[in-house]
Design a protein around this motif. Structure first.
Motif, PDB file in Angstrom:
ATOM      1  N   LEU A 125       0.829  -1.193   0.000  1.00 16.38           N
ATOM      2  CA  LEU A 125       0.000   0.000   0.000  1.00 16.38           C
ATOM      3  C   LEU A 125       0.864   1.244   0.000  1.00 16.38           C
ATOM      4  CD1 LEU A 125      -2.856  -1.008   2.475  1.00 16.38           C
ATOM      5  CD2 LEU A 125      -3.017  -0.745   0.010  1.00 16.38           C
ATOM      6  N   ASN A 126       1.977   1.221   0.757  1.00 13.04           N
ATOM      7  CA  ASN A 126       2.881   2.357   0.789  1.00 13.04           C
ATOM      8  C   ASN A 126       3.495   2.610  -0.589  1.00 13.04           C
ATOM      9  OD1 ASN A 126       2.499   2.943   3.461  1.00 13.04           O
ATOM     10  ND2 ASN A 126       4.238   1.729   4.199  1.00 13.04           N
ATOM     11  N   HIS A 127       3.876   1.545  -1.263  1.00  7.19           N
ATOM     12  CA  HIS A 127       4.435   1.698  -2.606  1.00  7.19           C
ATOM     13  C   HIS A 127       3.392   2.259  -3.565  1.00  7.19           C
ATOM     14  CE1 HIS A 127       8.503   0.203  -2.296  1.00  7.19           C
ATOM     15  NE2 HIS A 127       8.096  -0.841  -1.574  1.00  7.19           N
ATOM     16  N   LEU A 128       2.149   1.836  -3.417  1.00  4.98           N
ATOM     17  CA  LEU A 128       1.086   2.363  -4.267  1.00  4.98           C
ATOM     18  C   LEU A 128       0.899   3.853  -4.021  1.00  4.98           C
ATOM     19  CD1 LEU A 128      -1.036   1.428  -6.372  1.00  4.98           C
ATOM     20  CD2 LEU A 128      -2.631   1.157  -4.478  1.00  4.98           C
ATOM     21  N   TYR A 129       0.924   4.244  -2.764  1.00  4.57           N
ATOM     22  CA  TYR A 129       0.820   5.677  -2.425  1.00  4.57           C
ATOM     23  C   TYR A 129       1.974   6.459  -3.034  1.00  4.57           C
ATOM     24  CZ  TYR A 129       2.293   9.682   0.362  1.00  4.57           C
ATOM     25  OH  TYR A 129       2.766  10.906   0.744  1.00  4.57           O
ATOM     26  N   LEU A 130       3.200   5.909  -2.927  1.00  2.49           N
ATOM     27  CA  LEU A 130       4.355   6.599  -3.470  1.00  2.49           C
ATOM     28  C   LEU A 130       4.255   6.761  -4.984  1.00  2.49           C
ATOM     29  CD1 LEU A 130       7.160   4.867  -1.361  1.00  2.49           C
ATOM     30  CD2 LEU A 130       6.421   7.264  -1.195  1.00  2.49           C
ATOM     31  N   PHE A 174       4.107  10.322  -6.889  1.00  2.00           N
ATOM     32  CA  PHE A 174       5.051  10.692  -7.946  1.00  2.00           C
ATOM     33  C   PHE A 174       4.307  11.078  -9.225  1.00  2.00           C
ATOM     34  CE2 PHE A 174       8.074   9.860 -11.376  1.00  2.00           C
ATOM     35  CZ  PHE A 174       9.154  10.618 -10.938  1.00  2.00           C
ATOM     36  N   ILE A 175       3.271  10.319  -9.563  1.00  2.00           N
ATOM     37  CA  ILE A 175       2.465  10.640 -10.745  1.00  2.00           C
ATOM     38  C   ILE A 175       1.871  12.040 -10.608  1.00  2.00           C
ATOM     39  CG2 ILE A 175       0.307  10.075 -11.947  1.00  2.00           C
ATOM     40  CD1 ILE A 175       0.955   7.104 -11.340  1.00  2.00           C
ATOM     41  N   ALA A 176       1.333  12.346  -9.442  1.00  2.00           N
ATOM     42  CA  ALA A 176       0.718  13.658  -9.219  1.00  2.00           C
ATOM     43  C   ALA A 176       1.746  14.778  -9.330  1.00  2.00           C
ATOM     44  CB  ALA A 176       0.046  13.686  -7.846  1.00  2.00           C
ATOM     45  N   HIS A 204      11.829  11.597  -1.345  1.00  2.00           N
ATOM     46  CA  HIS A 204      13.239  11.325  -1.001  1.00  2.00           C
ATOM     47  C   HIS A 204      13.396   9.874  -0.574  1.00  2.00           C
ATOM     48  CE1 HIS A 204      17.300  11.941   0.448  1.00  2.00           C
ATOM     49  NE2 HIS A 204      16.960  11.402   1.617  1.00  2.00           N
ATOM     50  N   TYR A 205      12.449   9.369   0.215  1.00  2.00           N
ATOM     51  CA  TYR A 205      12.475   7.960   0.635  1.00  2.00           C
ATOM     52  C   TYR A 205      12.367   7.046  -0.584  1.00  2.00           C
ATOM     53  CZ  TYR A 205      10.660   3.475   2.247  1.00  2.00           C
ATOM     54  OH  TYR A 205      10.459   2.133   2.443  1.00  2.00           O
ATOM     55  N   LEU A 206      11.489   7.405  -1.528  1.00  2.00           N
ATOM     56  CA  LEU A 206      11.317   6.590  -2.735  1.00  2.00           C
ATOM     57  C   LEU A 206      12.608   6.523  -3.526  1.00  2.00           C
ATOM     58  CD1 LEU A 206       9.517   5.071  -4.795  1.00  2.00           C
ATOM     59  CD2 LEU A 206       8.906   7.310  -5.761  1.00  2.00           C
ATOM     60  N   PHE A 240      10.129   5.258 -14.295  1.00  2.00           N
ATOM     61  CA  PHE A 240       9.302   4.966 -13.127  1.00  2.00           C
ATOM     62  C   PHE A 240       7.884   5.499 -13.332  1.00  2.00           C
ATOM     63  CE2 PHE A 240       7.501   5.946  -8.969  1.00  2.00           C
ATOM     64  CZ  PHE A 240       7.695   4.740  -8.298  1.00  2.00           C
ATOM     65  N   TYR A 241       7.774   6.699 -13.897  1.00  2.00           N
ATOM     66  CA  TYR A 241       6.469   7.335 -14.120  1.00  2.00           C
ATOM     67  C   TYR A 241       5.590   6.488 -15.033  1.00  2.00           C
ATOM     68  CZ  TYR A 241       3.075  10.708 -15.954  1.00  2.00           C
ATOM     69  OH  TYR A 241       1.921  11.345 -16.359  1.00  2.00           O
ATOM     70  N   GLN A 242       6.131   6.054 -16.162  1.00  2.00           N
ATOM     71  CA  GLN A 242       5.339   5.266 -17.107  1.00  2.00           C
ATOM     72  C   GLN A 242       4.927   3.935 -16.488  1.00  2.00           C
ATOM     73  OE1 GLN A 242       4.113   6.335 -19.880  1.00  2.00           O
ATOM     74  NE2 GLN A 242       5.237   8.277 -19.895  1.00  2.00           N
ATOM     75  N   SER A 243       5.832   3.301 -15.772  1.00  2.00           N
ATOM     76  CA  SER A 243       5.504   2.026 -15.122  1.00  2.00           C
ATOM     77  C   SER A 243       4.467   2.236 -14.014  1.00  2.00           C
ATOM     78  CB  SER A 243       6.767   1.387 -14.545  1.00  2.00           C
ATOM     79  OG  SER A 243       7.712   1.112 -15.558  1.00  2.00           O
ATOM     80  N   ALA A 244       4.631   3.325 -13.257  1.00  2.00           N
ATOM     81  CA  ALA A 244       3.698   3.624 -12.175  1.00  2.00           C
ATOM     82  C   ALA A 244       2.296   3.880 -12.708  1.00  2.00           C
ATOM     83  CB  ALA A 244       4.186   4.829 -11.369  1.00  2.00           C
ATOM     84  N   LEU A 245       2.195   4.567 -13.847  1.00  2.00           N
ATOM     85  CA  LEU A 245       0.887   4.794 -14.463  1.00  2.00           C
ATOM     86  C   LEU A 245       0.173   3.475 -14.735  1.00  2.00           C
ATOM     87  CD1 LEU A 245       1.475   7.663 -17.076  1.00  2.00           C
ATOM     88  CD2 LEU A 245       0.001   7.765 -15.071  1.00  2.00           C
ATOM     89  N   ASP A 246       0.905   2.529 -15.311  1.00  2.00           N
ATOM     90  CA  ASP A 246       0.312   1.224 -15.625  1.00  2.00           C
ATOM     91  C   ASP A 246      -0.114   0.493 -14.356  1.00  2.00           C
ATOM     92  OD1 ASP A 246       0.632   1.514 -18.361  1.00  2.00           O
ATOM     93  OD2 ASP A 246       2.619   0.613 -18.370  1.00  2.00           O
TER      94      ASP A 246
END
Length: 303
Positions: free
Chosen positions: A5-10, A14-16, A42-44, A69-75
């Motif tokens: 869940l923390n990774h999802l929030y991060l 980042f996307i935002a 910074h933690y990420l 990271f952004y493109q992967s996070a979007l998916d």
């Protein structure tokens, strides 16, 4: 589970940040403090051992690692959202979030009442709708559905047909009491044209189709507006004739307040489509809402 869940929030954070271009705006969007957002990024970066953002007091830019990271996070975020939506559908509970864009007038007249009806029927769905004639980047702005009137020549998106975008040449019944009803396009030169301006250019020609042939008629007018709703009000006031969307004048045509001119001459139009990315194609909520919009519009046309 907490770590995931923390990774999802991060990823959402980042996307935002990338989309808003600001830590403060991104923090506001996710309802966290700006200082926490900065600390979390910074933690990420530390956990990934990669610099994702170049930041100074005045600027913020994404690095190559950040873009990856952004493109992967979007998916991943979208897949997670779709999973929740689809699980809710299995439980017959329609929920989730829809971010939508549509042309200003069509959005206000057609889409807004449909969104209200959908929200009343499915109260767990969250909407963020922007009605504007500015063409947005669906990928960059993270839009679920963009409703557009287009010919689909160069659209890099998936598309579902919604309805024809028809135009009507019309005038008020009051105006026509003292004017001869036009029979051919040239007769329009004897009437008062109310034109739409676009980027300070007056749209003073009409492309007709008659018996399968294109007919171009150049016209002149003394009233010019950059707003179709204002043109419609001017037509109803009896000051001339205009080309207007059929969806805008449908009720006035049915009541006889406004009369269609040259009905044998079809005005070239386009079609409304729901555009969405490949990433959204398996979203149960996206598909359900598009089907709902199509059904509502078709039912209205039949009525």
């Amino acid at each position: 589970m907490k770590s995931k869940l923390n990774h999802l929030y991060l990823m959402k954070l980042f996307i935002a940040i990338v989309q808003k271009g600001s830590f403060a705006e991104a923090a506001r969007t996710l309802d966290v403090a700006a200082a926490k957002a900065s600390k979390d990024i910074h933690y990420l970066e530390t956990s990934l051992d990669s610099i994702l953002l170049n930041r100074s007091t005045r600027s913020l830019s994404i690095t190559d690692a950040g873009e990856l990271f952004y493109q992967s996070a979007l998916d991943i975020v979208e897949m997670h959202s779709q999973m929740l939506d689809n699980l809710a559908m299995l439980k017959h509970t329609i929920s989730g979030e829809l971010r939508i864009t549509a042309p200003a007038l069509w959005g206000e007249v057609i889409l807004a009442p449909i969104i209200i009806a959908y929200k009343q029927r499915f109260p767990l769905v969250k909407f963020s709708a922007e009605f504007s004639n500015e063409t947005v980047d669906i990928f960059k702005d993270n839009i679920h559905i963009a409703f557009r009137s287009t010919h689909l020549r160069d659209e890099p998106y998936l598309a579902k047909y919604i309805a024809d975008d028809e135009f009507v040449l019309c005038a008020s019944k009051q105006y026509l009491l003292s004017k001869a009803m036009p029979v051919i396009p040239q007769d329009l030169l004897k009437l008062d044209l109310i034109t739409l301006t676009s980027n300070e250019n007056k749209l003073n020609q009409i492309d007709f189709i008659h018996n399968g042939q294109a007919v171009l008629q150049h016209l002149n007018g003394e009233l010019h507006f950059n707003n179709k709703q204002v043109i419609y009000e001017t037509v109803k006031a009896g000051l001339g004739y205009a080309v207007l969307p059929r969806y805008l004048v449908r009720e006035a045509l049915a009541s006889g307040l406004v009369v269609e001119l040259l009905s044998d001459y079809q005005i070239k139009g386009a079609k409304f489509y729901a555009l969405y990315t490949q990433r959204r194609k398996d979203s149960a909520l996206v598909n359900h809402f598009i089907d709902f919009v199509s059904e509502q519009i078709n039912a209205h046309v039949k009525d």
